[in-house]
Design a protein around this motif. Sequence first.
Motif: not given
Length: 154
Positions: A12-14, A142-146
């Motif tokens: 997600i970050m990439c 990314a934090r919310k999705l993971t």
Amino acid sequence: MPLKQRLTFTLIMCIGMGSLMSLLGMGLSMGWSPRVFHAFWLSVLPTIAFAFVFNLLIASNIASLLIKLGTHHLTDQLLIRKRTGQIRGWAMILVMCFTMSTRALIMNGTLTHLTLVQFISEFLVSLTLAYIVRGSLVKPIARKLTAPLAVGTH
């Protein structure tokens, strides 16, 4: 962070950083025109793939080494976790930004035409933009999705 969560977070970050920073970089250097969006769509998937593989194989290993060096004298687990997060965050943004901005300069054919001062200036602009984009948009998403992937792993 469990492996599945870390890989998803990294992907997600990439995707977020690769696409947004590419679009911003192209728009700022070429002006906002249909040509920019055409160039972006041609380059975004290879950029994300390169960022993901580079992150997994090189940047994360550099960050791990720096974490090992930066926490070897600590014994307090809370302090170790805090320092680890700080080192990983800064190492990843510095290594990834330097690599990806240098890669963009090479691919545009402009790297060899820059003086050292211009190169450093380009990197600092990229780093500033990356820091803002990462902190305000990509990392929170990314934090919310993971987060659901971490449920039940503690």
